[in-house]
Design a protein around this motif. Structure first.
Motif, PDB file in Angstrom:
ATOM      1  N   THR A  40       0.750  -1.099   0.066  1.00 32.69           N
ATOM      2  CA  THR A  40       0.062  -0.149   0.032  1.00 32.69           C
ATOM      3  C   THR A  40       1.035   1.297  -0.074  1.00 32.69           C
ATOM      4  O   THR A  40       1.587   1.486   0.776  1.00 32.69           O
ATOM      5  CB  THR A  40      -0.794  -0.009   1.103  1.00 32.69           C
ATOM      6  N   PRO A  41       0.492   2.313  -1.008  1.00 36.23           N
ATOM      7  CA  PRO A  41       1.515   3.420  -1.169  1.00 36.23           C
ATOM      8  C   PRO A  41       1.142   4.676  -0.048  1.00 36.23           C
ATOM      9  O   PRO A  41       0.524   5.345  -0.093  1.00 36.23           O
ATOM     10  CB  PRO A  41       1.162   3.898  -2.203  1.00 36.23           C
ATOM     11  N   THR A  44       2.381   8.032  -0.542  1.00 34.65           N
ATOM     12  CA  THR A  44       1.866   8.946  -1.258  1.00 34.65           C
ATOM     13  C   THR A  44       0.615   9.433  -1.148  1.00 34.65           C
ATOM     14  O   THR A  44       0.205  10.329  -1.128  1.00 34.65           O
ATOM     15  CB  THR A  44       1.773   7.750  -2.677  1.00 34.65           C
ATOM     16  N   PRO A 137       2.861   5.922  -6.517  1.00 37.43           N
ATOM     17  CA  PRO A 137       2.787   4.575  -5.971  1.00 37.43           C
ATOM     18  C   PRO A 137       3.765   3.630  -6.487  1.00 37.43           C
ATOM     19  O   PRO A 137       4.322   2.829  -5.859  1.00 37.43           O
ATOM     20  CB  PRO A 137       1.326   4.106  -6.396  1.00 37.43           C
ATOM     21  N   GLU A 140       7.236   4.510  -4.805  1.00 40.25           N
ATOM     22  CA  GLU A 140       7.044   4.144  -3.581  1.00 40.25           C
ATOM     23  C   GLU A 140       7.488   2.575  -3.401  1.00 40.25           C
ATOM     24  O   GLU A 140       8.107   2.134  -2.398  1.00 40.25           O
ATOM     25  CB  GLU A 140       5.898   4.366  -2.779  1.00 40.25           C
ATOM     26  N   GLN A 141       6.649   1.937  -4.274  1.00 39.68           N
ATOM     27  CA  GLN A 141       6.785   0.410  -4.339  1.00 39.68           C
ATOM     28  C   GLN A 141       8.142  -0.204  -4.560  1.00 39.68           C
ATOM     29  O   GLN A 141       8.650  -1.113  -4.097  1.00 39.68           O
ATOM     30  CB  GLN A 141       5.795  -0.132  -5.149  1.00 39.68           C
TER      31      GLN A 141
END
Length: 274
Positions: A40-41, A44, A137, A140-141
């Motif tokens: 889960t981002p 963000t 996202p 971030e992932q």
């Protein structure tokens, strides 16, 4: 030991304490660049929420922009108008800006946007949040929360610092410096992973053209964020695997030290002139 404290295991039962201790020795999954895997981002979403809340705050009280926007050195009148300042006090006006003891503006400005009714209006925040939603996202992932957060905030800071160095009397707001940093990082990371980069290249070129073609846009903020984001992403992407965490930490720390040093040097120069 009571049965309630036990849980099923592959063979027999284990107590919860044993399971917790065992989990500490299990290697946590990592992203390709060494960050912790996060489905889960969260960062963000948090950044988008912070920008939206700040925008609602400035709509409710326009004075929020005057107090938290990026400006290196200026005079603030009682009616909220800002005037160019050389650092000399003027009766009835307040000396404001980074050079006058308000360094927080370097970052708070990145969470503010042009208010409704201004030249850019609500489109300013809508574009920036759309861009953050689209590429945040994914970055971030790949990077992990900590590295992504550092990338975003240092890119925002980089944009403000370049504006402070080149045009300290020019006020500015917007997350664009941070967004351009994400653009640069997305390109670098994409090239490293062998992913298609045509889309982000097109988006970046179009935005750079707009940056330099449309009056009123802080090209310093955009360019400063782009440079910092691309350089930090390069350190993330090309650090040796065995020294990855050390190199990443050193890159983040070095970027922060350099930016702070530039702010300090410019502040000394501006206050000396005043």
């Amino acid at each position: 030991m009571c049965p309630e404290c036990m849980r099923d295991a592959a063979v027999g039962h284990q107590c919860h304490e044993c399971v917790r201790e065992g989990n500490k020795t299990v290697r946590q999954p990592r992203t390709i660049f060494g960050g912790r895997v996060s489905a889960t981002p969260v960062v963000t979403f948090t950044l988008i929420a912070a920008n939206v809340l700040a925008y609602l705050a400035e709509i409710a009280d326009p004075a929020v922009v005057d107090r938290f926007q990026m400006v290196g050195q200026a005079l603030l009148a009682r009616n909220g108008n800002m005037y160019v300042s050389d650092g000399t006090p003027v009766p009835g006006m307040e000396l404001v800006g980074v050079a006058n003891g308000e360094p927080y503006r370097l970052l708070t400005s990145a969470f503010l946007h042009a208010p409704p009714g201004s030249g850019f209006g609500v489109g300013h925040i809508l574009f920036n949040m759309w861009a953050l939603w689209m590429i945040g996202p994914q970055l971030e992932q790949v990077l992990g929360r900590a590295r992504f957060t550092a990338l975003y905030l240092l890119s925002a800071l980089g944009g403000s610092v370049l504006l402070y160095l080149i045009d300290p009397s020019q006020p500015a707001v917007g997350a664009s410096g941070a967004i351009f940093g994400l653009f640069g990082a997305f390109f670098v990371i994409g090239r490293k992973l062998g992913a298609p980069t045509g889309g982000i290249t097109f988006l970046l070129v179009i935005n750079l053209v707009i940056t330099f073609a449309v009056p009123g846009i802080s090209w310093q903020g955009h360019l400063g964020g782009l440079v910092v984001g691309a350089l930090l992403a390069t350190a993330y992407a090309y650090a040796p695997a065995r020294q990855r965490s050390m190199v990443h930490g050193a890159a983040i720390g070095s970027a922060l030290v350099v930016l702070v040093a530039l702010v300090a040097a410019q502040t000394v120069q501006l206050t000396a002139l005043g």
